[in-house]
Design an enzyme around this catalytic site. Structure first.
Site, short mmCIF file in Angstrom:
data_model
loop_
_atom_site.label_atom_id
_atom_site.label_comp_id
_atom_site.label_asym_id
_atom_site.label_seq_id
_atom_site.Cartn_x
_atom_site.Cartn_y
_atom_site.Cartn_z
N ASP A 51 0.83 -1.20 0.00
CA ASP A 51 0.00 0.00 0.00
C ASP A 51 0.87 1.25 0.00
OD1 ASP A 51 -3.00 1.06 0.83
OD2 ASP A 51 -1.41 2.29 1.72
N LYS A 81 -2.81 5.81 -4.34
CA LYS A 81 -3.90 6.75 -4.04
C LYS A 81 -3.76 8.06 -4.80
CE LYS A 81 -3.76 4.85 0.65
NZ LYS A 81 -2.35 4.40 0.61
N HIS A 112 -7.62 9.55 -1.95
CA HIS A 112 -6.95 9.54 -0.66
C HIS A 112 -7.71 10.30 0.42
CE1 HIS A 112 -2.61 9.31 1.14
NE2 HIS A 112 -3.53 9.02 2.03
#
Length: 315
Positions: A51, A81, A112
């Site tokens: 991530d 993101k 985000h």
């Protein structure tokens, strides 16, 4: 104690996401060999969920790790993101992220934050263009391009999700938010489960600010001398049906964080109610501001749909 290597959650589009991943926010933005080494070590240990985000400033370092790893791209669930400054240029922003990461697609692309920034970095208010709905409609178009297998949001509340869902057809696959026993967000979890949205927990260890709580220590002790409070907290997160993305540069802790324990119903209840202790129900993150009577990146807590007062303390 069991490994999480084969534990996955199914997203609402049928895609499978590993229950535990490695988070790449290191506290300050920027590239670095330490990030590349962390991701490579994580992949070697069996992590298959990475991530990152555009505004972490480390997508090139993550991409270098992916390139140097022997793990095939198809075996890795990769999330990045959309930065707040890019809400008006979604596809272009994703293309930039793909180039930095050195990949042709991401498995998950998240908005985000709900608020957008203009070209000067000023926060736009909820009714100013691009709104969250306008940004989301741009994100929906990415699905047919194959550049993002799934799309979702981050830092969304019941309020902002409700606004989004009232005007869109594609339900977010994921909502990534701060989640730990001091900020369990039980109502948000129930809301998302009902609508097929998977919650992913960032800061799932609460930045270790309550790791020495006696109840957590007692649960860890009950599962053997080698069980750590971190493993208890991550086990709670996964067992309640949320993905978790802890971070650490230490190989031993990376390995430790992959090993979960099976908590009893009574132990889950203790952790579910930990936030009810005096002074415990709060955010542990540093993005809160006292401006506007309590805010984050220029939106008040009311606009965000966060039931908080100054400093991220839950009401």
């Amino acid at each position: 104690m069991s490994s999480t290597g084969d534990r996955k959650f199914q997203l609402n589009n049928g895609l499978s996401m590993p229950a535990i991943g490695i988070g790449c926010w290191m506290g300050t933005p920027g590239e670095g060999g330490h990030i590349t080494d962390m991701v490579k070590t994580a992949l070697d240990l069996g992590y298959r969920h990475i991530d990152t985000a555009a505004n972490y400033g480390d997508e090139c370092s993550v991409g270098k790790a992916l390139k140097e790893s022997s793990v095939p791209r198809a075996a890795i669930f990769l999330t990045t993101k959309l930065d707040q400054k890019d809400h008006g240029r979604v596809e272009g922003a994703l293309n930039t992220s793909l180039e930095k990461l050195g990949v042709s697609y991401v498995d998950l692309f998240l908005m985000h934050w709900p608020m957008a920034f203009d070209d000067e970095g000023k926060t736009l208010q909820p009714d100013e263009t691009p709104t969250i709905v306008e940004t989301w409609l741009q994100m929906e178009k990415l699905l047919s391009s194959g550049k993002a297998k799934a799309i979702g949001v981050s830092n969304f509340s019941i309020k902002t999700l409700s606004t989004l869902l009232a005007h869109t057809t594609a339900v977010p696959a994921v909502n990534q938010v701060e989640l730990h026993p001091c900020l369990p967000q039980h109502d948000l979890l129930a809301f998302c489960v009902e609508r097929g949205i998977l919650l992913t927990a960032y800061s799932p260890l609460g930045k270790h600010k309550f790791a020495e709580d006696p109840d957590i220590a007692a649960i860890a002790s009950a599962h053997g001398a080698t069980t750590t409070p971190a493993q208890v907290l991550l086990s709670w997160g996964v067992q309640r049906g949320t993905a978790v993305i802890p971070k650490t540069l230490h190989p031993a802790r990376l390995e430790e964080n992959m090993k979960l324990v099976q908590l009893s119903a009574a132990e889950m209840d203790v952790l579910d109610r930990l936030h009810s202790k005096e002074g415990m129900h709060r955010s542990v993150c540093g993005f809160h501001s006292a401006a506007l009577g309590g805010s984050c990146f220029g939106w008040t807590y009311e606009q965000l749909g966060w039931d908080m007062t100054v400093g991220g303390v839950h009401l």
